[in-house]
Design an enzyme around this catalytic site. Sequence first.
Site, PDB file in Angstrom:
ATOM      1  N   CYS A  13       0.839  -1.201   0.000  1.00  0.00           N
ATOM      2  CA  CYS A  13       0.000   0.000   0.000  1.00  0.00           C
ATOM      3  C   CYS A  13       0.874   1.251   0.000  1.00  0.00           C
ATOM      4  O   CYS A  13       1.862   1.327   0.735  1.00  0.00           O
ATOM      5  CB  CYS A  13      -0.921   0.005   1.223  1.00  0.00           C
ATOM      6  SG  CYS A  13      -2.058   1.403   1.254  1.00  0.00           S
TER       7      CYS A  13
ATOM      8  N   CYS B  16      -0.437   4.954   6.886  1.00  0.00           N
ATOM      9  CA  CYS B  16      -1.203   4.814   8.124  1.00  0.00           C
ATOM     10  C   CYS B  16      -0.380   4.050   9.158  1.00  0.00           C
ATOM     11  O   CYS B  16      -0.015   2.882   8.940  1.00  0.00           O
ATOM     12  CB  CYS B  16      -2.522   4.099   7.853  1.00  0.00           C
ATOM     13  SG  CYS B  16      -3.517   4.852   6.532  1.00  0.00           S
TER      14      CYS B  16
ATOM     15  N   CYS C  76     -17.091  -9.064   3.790  1.00  0.00           N
ATOM     16  CA  CYS C  76     -16.439  -7.772   3.630  1.00  0.00           C
ATOM     17  C   CYS C  76     -15.235  -7.936   2.712  1.00  0.00           C
ATOM     18  O   CYS C  76     -14.289  -8.650   3.041  1.00  0.00           O
ATOM     19  CB  CYS C  76     -15.997  -7.236   4.983  1.00  0.00           C
ATOM     20  SG  CYS C  76     -17.355  -7.098   6.178  1.00  0.00           S
TER      21      CYS C  76
ATOM     22  N   CYS D  18     -20.640   2.075   6.622  1.00  0.00           N
ATOM     23  CA  CYS D  18     -19.985   1.412   7.746  1.00  0.00           C
ATOM     24  C   CYS D  18     -18.728   2.212   8.049  1.00  0.00           C
ATOM     25  O   CYS D  18     -17.866   2.373   7.181  1.00  0.00           O
ATOM     26  CB  CYS D  18     -19.659  -0.028   7.361  1.00  0.00           C
ATOM     27  SG  CYS D  18     -18.663  -0.937   8.571  1.00  0.00           S
TER      28      CYS D  18
ATOM     29  N   ARG E 223     -19.862  -3.284  16.054  1.00  0.00           N
ATOM     30  CA  ARG E 223     -19.133  -4.510  15.731  1.00  0.00           C
ATOM     31  C   ARG E 223     -17.788  -4.537  16.444  1.00  0.00           C
ATOM     32  O   ARG E 223     -17.023  -3.574  16.377  1.00  0.00           O
ATOM     33  CB  ARG E 223     -18.911  -4.600  14.216  1.00  0.00           C
ATOM     34  CG  ARG E 223     -18.222  -5.885  13.768  1.00  0.00           C
ATOM     35  CD  ARG E 223     -18.031  -5.875  12.252  1.00  0.00           C
ATOM     36  NE  ARG E 223     -19.278  -5.530  11.594  1.00  0.00           N
ATOM     37  CZ  ARG E 223     -19.356  -4.832  10.448  1.00  0.00           C
ATOM     38  NH1 ARG E 223     -18.258  -4.415   9.868  1.00  0.00           N
ATOM     39  NH2 ARG E 223     -20.526  -4.573   9.915  1.00  0.00           N
TER      40      ARG E 223
ATOM     41  N   CYS F 185     -20.131  -6.126   1.638  1.00  0.00           N
ATOM     42  CA  CYS F 185     -19.615  -4.795   1.947  1.00  0.00           C
ATOM     43  C   CYS F 185     -18.246  -4.654   1.290  1.00  0.00           C
ATOM     44  O   CYS F 185     -17.413  -5.558   1.382  1.00  0.00           O
ATOM     45  CB  CYS F 185     -19.491  -4.610   3.458  1.00  0.00           C
ATOM     46  SG  CYS F 185     -18.798  -3.016   3.976  1.00  0.00           S
TER      47      CYS F 185
ATOM     48  N   CYS G 106      -1.080   0.305  10.382  1.00  0.00           N
ATOM     49  CA  CYS G 106      -1.380  -0.744   9.414  1.00  0.00           C
ATOM     50  C   CYS G 106      -0.148  -1.550   9.018  1.00  0.00           C
ATOM     51  O   CYS G 106       0.889  -0.991   8.652  1.00  0.00           O
ATOM     52  CB  CYS G 106      -2.020  -0.126   8.172  1.00  0.00           C
ATOM     53  SG  CYS G 106      -2.568  -1.355   6.960  1.00  0.00           S
TER      54      CYS G 106
END
Length: 391
Positions: free
Chosen positions: A65, A69, A109, A202, A272, A142, A72
């Site tokens: 990626c 972040c 998801c 979400c 959740r 999702c 992560c």
Amino acid sequence: MDLLNTLVDKGLRRELPTRDEALAVLATSDDDLLDVVAAAGKVRRHWFGRRVKLNYLVNLKSGLCPEDCSYCSQRLGSTAGILKYTWLKPGQASDAAAAGVAGGAKRVCLVASGRGPTDRDVDRVSETIRAIKENNEGVEVCACLGLLSDGQAERLREAGADAYNHNLNTSEATYGEITTTHTYEDRVDTVHKAHAAGLSACSGLIAGMGETDEDLVDVVFSLRELDPDSVPVNFLIPFEGTPLGKEWNLTPQRCLRILAMTRFVCPDVEVRIAGGREVHLRTVQPLALHLANSIFLGDYLTSEGQAGKADLEMIADAGFEVEGTDRVTLPEHRAAGGCHDGGGVCGSGGGGACGSGEEPQVADARTGADPRTDLVAVRRRGAGTDLAPNA
């Protein structure tokens, strides 16, 4: 406690607590913790009964990626030894999803690392969504693909997507300390795009990144204002090889308080328990089911969760039941689509959301929780491997 009675009454009326009340939940003592859980449990049962919705993650593209972040394991510069692979083919993703559905998952998801999808990526994911829907009757899908460009949410909706996930993660004031390659406003804009396209939004948070109580209340109040249908509460998994790899700021009691505060602020929303459940809640996971009405089954994106069979046994032993595809998760007033007016949860009233005027409280667990590095296991099975998934 008068505080808890007030919060229960407000939760049953979908009325917003004050910021001071939310902060007070986070500041409760261990002696009062079971009272907090019982009070928030009344609100949870009023709106969701004893049902637990199961969700299953499929990591469509892992690692590599370009975003930074700090939390992560897939970030730019991460040296965490995670699986790295490019896009799964639609058939592979559908097979992975089927394993989760067979284990009891109601929602699949689909997640992909990266800043956001190209139009070609949206075509690829759309084909995957159609394949999953064709092979798994009644399952919800999702998508979680990063920042959306204009028109992409509509295309995902046309392909059959039910929801779109994009988390705020932390408060607006501290977001720049966690990520520099995109902004908090970028994330808010993507949630708005999902809403506008008719997708169920979400959006949630990550706790345990060194934030204060004020930060936690800020982000949950911001989520209330955005009005997503589901709010995932993640607990930081400190991966070695990431900037936050040594942040062990959470205790099981702290996690329960955070879940309770989220339930009081977002009473009729699907709360959740997401990443980090096994690492930080550990043996008190069943208590958390009295606060949240939704969990992930099996493994996460790059880390392993407890066995899917153990998840199902935990739910049954705690006196809860798995929510089937024949049940509507959300209360009738939300499922009818009448609450997404941009003004927070409908029927919330005045709420008293002004600032408390107090100095921010430092999270009570920041004095140091014992690191449990033994509980952080890199995922080596399921999507992107030749081994059977954990479902």
